[in-house]
Every structure is written in C-alpha cells, then in structure tokens.
Design a protein around this motif. Structure first.
Motif: not given
Length: 313
Positions: A134-138
C-alpha cells in the motif's frame, strides 16, 4: 530488574563527577554537592526529574534503551562506562556509530499484515528501510530506486516530488524534518553516513541550510496530511508515527476515518494496487516460462542474456 542498587550508585557517582561547565550550564551558587543536580541530569537526558530520582534511589522501573542512551550522553560516559550502564540493566549498548538499519522481524510482520494501510519504516536519518504494497501504491516503488534516493530528506530538499503535500504542509514537514535530523545528529555524533547527508543537504539546498541554522530540535510527530494521487484524487490522511525504541526506527502509517471519501479512496487504491501487482507477477511468470536462449557462440563476448535482468541489490 536486578542490580538496581548498583545502577543507583553508579548514576550518583557519575553525576557527581560532571561539572555544570562541562555540559554548558552556569555554575550558579549554593551548590551543596559537587557535580550536576538531579534535575539537570533529567533535563539533559530528556526524562522527568521524578523518573531519574527513583532510579538513583534504587526503586525505579527498568529504563529503556532510549533512556539509557540519554543518560549516557547527559553524564558524558566513556565507551566503557556506557557499556557498563547498559549491562547493569541487562541490555547490550545501542550502536554509537551508524543508525541501525536491521528492521526487527516483528515490525516486518506488522507491515505485511497492514494490507489496507500504507506503512513504511524509516531510520534516524530518514532512509526508507521497509514498506508494504500500500505504501508503494500511495507513493512510489522504492525498490526501483537506488539506495541513495530512498532517503526522504533527499527527496524533500533535493528532488521536490511532482505530487507534494499541500504547500503549507510541505514547508512545515521540511522544518520538522530538519529539527529531527539535528536531534539524530546529536545521538550519532560519529555517524559518517548522517554527517555526509547533512553536508550534502547544506551544500545543495538553501532551504535546508537556512532551517539548519535555526538550531531547532524536535521529534517529528504525526498529524493530518493533504495530498493528491493521480488515480484516486485528493486525500486527507492521518499520519501516525510509532517509535521502535530498541532499533531507533519509526513506523509511519497513513489512515483515514471510516466513511470518509479518503477512506473510500484508500480502499480503491488497494484494489488498483492488487491488480497492478498481480499483472506484474503474471508477467514475471510468463517471462520465466520462456525457453532459455541458446548459449553464445564460442569467441563472442559474454554478459546477461537478452530479455533478462539481474536481481536488484
């Protein structure tokens, strides 16, 4: 905790040895005992006077590694004395050279479980050490960046991301980051990596140099963050920072209140991210299933085969 009495006696003896002038304090008048007062040691170590007093009276709780590090600095302990202080409490001394970069296994497990929450881990000099999908997606795929560019301070002051936070928040974040880095520099005075980072930022960023000259010292806290994402639009997220004292690292979490547009945006981002990661893994499997190319003919130069990449290091 064993050795409470020995710890109390050791603290009292070291406190009596340090003169106020040694730590930049005025000598003052009416000092009935040599050395520093208890309240002075507590202030220098960033702990309460009551907490320190109880330790000197052999009735305090087991101090954390962070407290021990603060006491070692306040009492100007030598390396041998520092090791002795930690040993009395049953701890090994924290690193005095470079900020630790080994993320505890339990923290890595936590990141994996937070599959709907952007989360990552940074060290004292703002290097990205670990992150979840999710950090990558954000934000961005940090594994695709060279290690030097995984540093948030370099990104903030040298790269100026294309999609920054709200301008006012970006300015405040920069100010708090510089104050936090100055405090880290005090904790790691012999860190070559942290020293090189500060020198680079001072030479390359006028904004950083101006903020550094203000000598603010502050630990960066959480708060509300406004940002924009190209796939889900505007976001208002709560940023929480959870300290990992034994590793001197910080877990950063971005959440949104249930029922808010930003919460729904994060849910959408999770779906989009899962689709993207699934497509990437599928492409990798298809690529690996292709027949291997024929060996190079004798006499031709070697090297990686066409269509293959070396693993990231």
């Amino acid at each position: 905790m064993n050795n409470r009495t020995e710890l109390a006696e050791f603290l009292r003896s070291r406190r009596a040895r340090v003169l106020p002038v040694d730590v930049g304090l005025p000598a003052g008048h009416n000092r009935r005992t040599p050395g520093l007062r208890r309240e002075e040691v507590a202030r220098l170590a960033a702990i309460s006077v009551d907490y320190y007093t109880r330790m000197e009276q052999a009735r305090g709780p087991r101090p954390s590694r962070q407290v021990l590090g603060g006491l070692a600095r306040a009492l100007r302990l030598s390396d041998d004395e520092r090791r002795h202080l930690f040993t009395l409490v049953g701890e090994t001394p924290e690193p005095v050279g470079e900020p630790p970069q080994d993320v505890p296994a339990g923290v890595l497990h936590l990141l994996d479980r937070l599959d709907d929450t952007p989360a990552f881990v940074i060290d004292a000099k703002y290097d990205m050490l670990a992150w979840n999908d999710m950090a990558v997606a954000l934000g961005t795929d940090y594994s695709a960046l060279p290690p030097k560019l995984r540093n948030l301070a370099r990104q903030r002051f040298l790269m100026r991301p294309e999609r920054p936070f709200d301008a006012e928040q970006a300015e405040q974040f920069g100010r708090e980051m510089v104050a936090d880095l100055r405090q880290a520099a005090a904790r790691y005075p012999h860190s070559a990596e942290l020293g090189a980072l500060v020198a680079e930022l001072l030479a390359s960023s006028e904004e950083f140099a101006d903020l550094w000259a203000e000598h603010e010292v502050r630990v960066l806290r959480g708060g509300s963050k406004r940002m924009w994402h190209p796939e889900v639009g505007d976001l208002v997220l709560d940023c929480q920072r959870l300290m990992v004292p034994e590793a001197d690292q910080c877990i950063v979490l971005y959440t949104a209140a249930p029922g808010t547009p930003s919460h729904e945006a994060l849910r959408l981002l999770k779906v989009l991210g899962a689709q993207r990661f699934s497509s990437s893994r599928s492409a990798q499997r298809d690529h690996r299933s292709e027949p291997a190319p024929a060996p190079a003919a004798p006499g031709r130069s070697g090297g990686p085969a066409p269509g293959r990449s070396r693993p990231a290091r």
